[in-house]
Design an enzyme around this catalytic site. Structure first.
Site, PDB file in Angstrom:
ATOM      1  N   SER A 132       0.817  -1.221   0.000  1.00  0.00           N
ATOM      2  CA  SER A 132       0.000   0.000   0.000  1.00  0.00           C
ATOM      3  C   SER A 132       0.851   1.272   0.000  1.00  0.00           C
ATOM      4  CB  SER A 132      -0.914   0.012   1.219  1.00  0.00           C
ATOM      5  OG  SER A 132      -1.698  -1.153   1.260  1.00  0.00           O
TER       6      SER A 132
HETATM    7  N1  SAH Z   1      -0.904  -4.780   4.002  1.00  0.00           N
HETATM    8  C1  SAH Z   1      -0.186  -5.091   2.759  1.00  0.00           C
HETATM    9  C2  SAH Z   1      -0.899  -4.603   1.514  1.00  0.00           C
HETATM   10  C3  SAH Z   1      -1.879  -5.539   1.158  1.00  0.00           C
HETATM   11  S1  SAH Z   1      -2.668  -5.528  -0.426  1.00  0.00           S
HETATM   12  C4  SAH Z   1       1.213  -4.559   2.795  1.00  0.00           C
HETATM   13  O1  SAH Z   1       1.587  -3.867   3.744  1.00  0.00           O
HETATM   14  O2  SAH Z   1       1.981  -4.869   1.876  1.00  0.00           O
HETATM   15  C5  SAH Z   1      -4.014  -6.554   0.073  1.00  0.00           C
HETATM   16  C6  SAH Z   1      -3.626  -7.978   0.426  1.00  0.00           C
HETATM   17  O3  SAH Z   1      -4.819  -8.610   0.880  1.00  0.00           O
HETATM   18  C7  SAH Z   1      -3.135  -8.795  -0.760  1.00  0.00           C
HETATM   19  O4  SAH Z   1      -1.899  -9.373  -0.472  1.00  0.00           O
HETATM   20  C8  SAH Z   1      -4.232  -9.856  -0.945  1.00  0.00           C
HETATM   21  O5  SAH Z   1      -3.731 -11.094  -1.396  1.00  0.00           O
HETATM   22  C9  SAH Z   1      -4.796  -9.956   0.458  1.00  0.00           C
HETATM   23  N2  SAH Z   1      -6.166 -10.479   0.546  1.00  0.00           N
HETATM   24  C10 SAH Z   1      -7.197 -10.298  -0.309  1.00  0.00           C
HETATM   25  N3  SAH Z   1      -8.289 -10.938   0.125  1.00  0.00           N
HETATM   26  C11 SAH Z   1      -7.954 -11.539   1.306  1.00  0.00           C
HETATM   27  C12 SAH Z   1      -8.658 -12.362   2.237  1.00  0.00           C
HETATM   28  N4  SAH Z   1      -9.935 -12.708   2.052  1.00  0.00           N
HETATM   29  N5  SAH Z   1      -7.994 -12.788   3.340  1.00  0.00           N
HETATM   30  C13 SAH Z   1      -6.698 -12.450   3.558  1.00  0.00           C
HETATM   31  N6  SAH Z   1      -5.977 -11.698   2.691  1.00  0.00           N
HETATM   32  C14 SAH Z   1      -6.598 -11.237   1.580  1.00  0.00           C
END
Ligand code: SAH
Length: 226
Positions: free
Chosen positions: A73
């Site tokens: 992010s």
């Molecule tokens: N917090 C992260 C950014 C995440 S982007 C960082 O600091 O890099 C969003 C993430 O959520 C992605 O890696 C995606 O695979 C995950 N995601 C999407 N749906 C999800 C779910 N149902 N449960 C857990 N993770 C999920």
């Protein structure tokens, strides 16, 4: 890149983030990141969380691709969501969407314990290995559907969802303690999401407000209980 360069770029990034706080204060209600958060941003090197291919953009105040169609992010958004959680050194936090592990590391600097769930097994594995190598003993990562939360570790003082949800997953509200805070991007009517900040009332319902319009990758999958 040389460490001095990293430090200079990190300071420039923090100034960008502080400017974003000022410019959005009228909707977020937060004028600046607090000192502990800024210290955490200095301590955690975003360079350690981006793929080598994106290394030269590691200190940009924008999201970057981490593979599997997912992103790390934007640093301002990471900082804002963290600030809105109002963590203390005693807090136990649940994060949904580990991704690169960067947000988890920031949480790990500020809270007592972090539980983070990632749906893409390869990303969960990479983030867990990375956080372990960086010495975070207070962060646990698990692969799975974050909509179900982490019942064995509940209740949490704070829950943060870092993917755009169509609704607030009920399990996450259940696993939040009374008075605990939830920060989650919820799909807006036309496009993107509204970043919602919620506090759990003693009757189990949420008192919510909208902090900002944001754009996140979607939260994948329905509840496995349905
Ligand atoms: N917090 C992260 C950014 C995440 S982007 C960082 O600091 O890099 C969003 C993430 O959520 C992605 O890696 C995606 O695979 C995950 N995601 C999407 N749906 C999800 C779910 N149902 N449960 C857990 N993770 C999920």
């Amino acid at each position: 890149m040389h460490r001095d360069d990293d430090q200079r770029l990190s300071e420039a990034l923090i100034r960008d983030v502080e400017r974003d706080f000022r410019e959005t204060a009228h909707t977020t209600g937060v004028k600046a990141p607090d000192r502990r958060l800024v210290d955490a941003m200095r301590t955690v090197s975003r360079r350690d969380f981006v793929p080598d291919a994106a290394a030269r953009n590691a200190w940009d105040n924008r999201p970057l691709s981490i593979g599997y169609g997912q992103t790390i992010s934007q640093p301002f958004i990471v900082a804002l969501m963290t600030q809105l959680l109002e963590l203390t050194p005693e807090s136990r936090v649940l994060e949904i969407g580990t991704g690169s592990g960067y947000q988890a590391a920031i949480l790990g600097e500020l809270a007592a314990e972090v539980f983070s769930i990632e749906v893409v097994p390869e990303l969960a594995e990479t983030a867990a290995t990375r956080l372990e190598r960086l010495g975070y003993r207070n962060i646990q990562v698990r692969a799975g559907n974050g909509r179900d939360g982490w019942p064995e570790a509940a209740p949490f003082d704070a829950v943060i969802v870092t993917a755009g949800a169509d609704e607030v997953p009920p399990a996450l509200v259940e696993q939040l303690r009374t008075g605990g805070r939830l920060v989650i991007p919820v799909d807006a009517r036309w496009a993107g999401q509204d970043l919602m900040v919620a506090v759990k009332r003693s009757d189990g319902t949420l008192s919510q407000r909208r902090a900002l319009s944001v754009i996140f990758v979607p939260l994948i999958g329905g509840s496995s209980e349905q």
